[in-house]
Scaffold this active site. Structure first.
Site, PDB file in Angstrom:
ATOM      1  N   PHE A 178     -26.806 -12.478 -19.357  1.00 19.51           N
ATOM      2  CA  PHE A 178     -26.337 -13.596 -20.176  1.00 19.51           C
ATOM      3  C   PHE A 178     -26.710 -14.910 -19.523  1.00 19.51           C
ATOM      4  CE2 PHE A 178     -22.937 -12.702 -17.208  1.00 19.51           C
ATOM      5  CZ  PHE A 178     -22.488 -13.953 -16.818  1.00 19.51           C
ATOM      6  N   CYS A 179     -26.745 -15.961 -20.336  1.00 18.20           N
ATOM      7  CA  CYS A 179     -26.994 -17.314 -19.860  1.00 18.20           C
ATOM      8  C   CYS A 179     -26.320 -18.281 -20.823  1.00 18.20           C
ATOM      9  CB  CYS A 179     -28.491 -17.592 -19.745  1.00 18.20           C
ATOM     10  SG  CYS A 179     -29.397 -17.372 -21.294  1.00 18.20           S
ATOM     11  N   THR A 180     -26.543 -19.558 -20.672  1.00 16.94           N
ATOM     12  CA  THR A 180     -25.803 -20.558 -21.442  1.00 16.94           C
ATOM     13  C   THR A 180     -26.020 -20.422 -22.943  1.00 16.94           C
ATOM     14  OG1 THR A 180     -26.036 -22.089 -19.587  1.00 16.94           O
ATOM     15  CG2 THR A 180     -25.321 -23.019 -21.694  1.00 16.94           C
TER      16      THR A 180
END
EC number: 1.14.-.-
Length: 305
Positions: A178-180
């Site tokens: 996951f990331c922003t």
């Protein structure tokens, strides 16, 4: 519909844009004429950026972008702000729209399996899943998902090396990344799949979409989500948080961090105090004094930054 005056749009789209240089001037003119501020990156592989403006202005920009061949369906997330979160508008031409620095990575050819926010909890709660935060250390520090690994990277360029050095942690597991907003995971999952891993997943729409759609009472997110604008961080429902930036090193700092003996506004925080010389801190102190004087005169608070 939010009553806040500014709409913030985070968007990206991987698509072949062989004439991307020609898109720059029309985008810049549209943004400037409509009071839109923020950053848009253009490259042969697509578009990426975050911008803010009135709801009407942002709608006009999105209509312009989605009319460009190949960009009809960008990953797009909206949030809202009480004040304009950017100081200026920049449309930049880049080699990559998110810089990993690895040749041959093409999310249009190979990418992980998208997981909707509503299905994310079940995946990361699985004991056979290893959860990887693809963001940088300062982002991880103020918030992440339960049980997520921290690669302790300073930039996204360091992520491939971390993967290579930690293959043993990933072998035989479902890999959930996951990331922003989702864009870093497009390349991260493509890279990991290229190493031969098959069960590779990523959170569709990123943390921002999860915080927008998953109720706080059901959430497995702890803390705040760092964003690259003057809001600094957002929480559940994409509400603005009380996290601020150290203006000396750009690290996020909480109200508790400001109680440190090493914190001085605009000069230092506990994270950067030992990284700076007394001469550096004296220079920052003078800059901060000028910023305060400018604010008293009603000038923009970013003067001197």
């Amino acid at each position: 519909m939010s009553n806040l005056p500014f709409t913030v749009a985070a968007l990206y789209c991987f698509a072949p844009l062989p004439q991307y240089e020609s898109l720059r001037e029309p985008l810049a003119k549209l943004c400037c004429s409509n009071g839109i501020k923020g950053t848009l990156l253009l490259a042969a592989e697509g578009i990426n950026g975050t911008v803010a403006g009135t709801p009407q202005a942002i709608e006009k920009l999105v209509q312009h972008i989605t009319a460009i061949p190949g960009l009809a369906d960008p990953e797009l997330k909206y949030s809202h702000a009480t004040e304009m979160p950017f100081h200026r508008m920049k449309v930049r031409l880049k080699r990559e729209i998110v810089t990993m620095g690895v040749d041959g990575i093409d999310p249009l050819k190979s990418v992980g399996t998208y997981i909707a926010p509503q299905d994310w909890n079940a995946l990361i709660a699985d004991e056979n899943t290893v959860v990887v935060d693809t963001r940088n250390d300062y982002e991880y520090a103020i918030g992440t998902f339960e049980g997520a690994l921290d690669p302790q990277t300073k930039t996204f360029r360091e992520f491939p090396e971390w993967v290579e050095q930690n293959r043993d942690k990933l072998e035989g597991k479902k890999i959930a990344m996951f990331c922003t907003g989702g864009i870093r995971c497009e390349k991260a999952t493509a890279f990991v799949k290229g190493l031969g891993f098959d069960d590779v997943f990523h959170l569709k729409g990123g943390i921002l979409k999860y915080l927008e759609e998953v109720p706080r009472e059901d959430s497995m997110w702890n803390g705040e989500c760092f964003v690259f604008d003057e809001r600094v961080a957002v929480g559940h429902g994409l509400a603005e948080s009380d996290v601020e930036l150290c203006r000396a090193c750009r690290r996020p700092i909480s109200p508790e961090d400001k109680l440190s003996q090493f914190f001085e506004e605009g000069v230092s925080c506990a994270g950067c105090y030992d990284e700076r010389t007394p001469e550096d801190r004296a220079r920052y102190a003078e800059r901060q004094k000028q910023v305060k004087l400018a604010e008293m005169r009603g000038a923009h608070k970013h003067i001197g930054s």
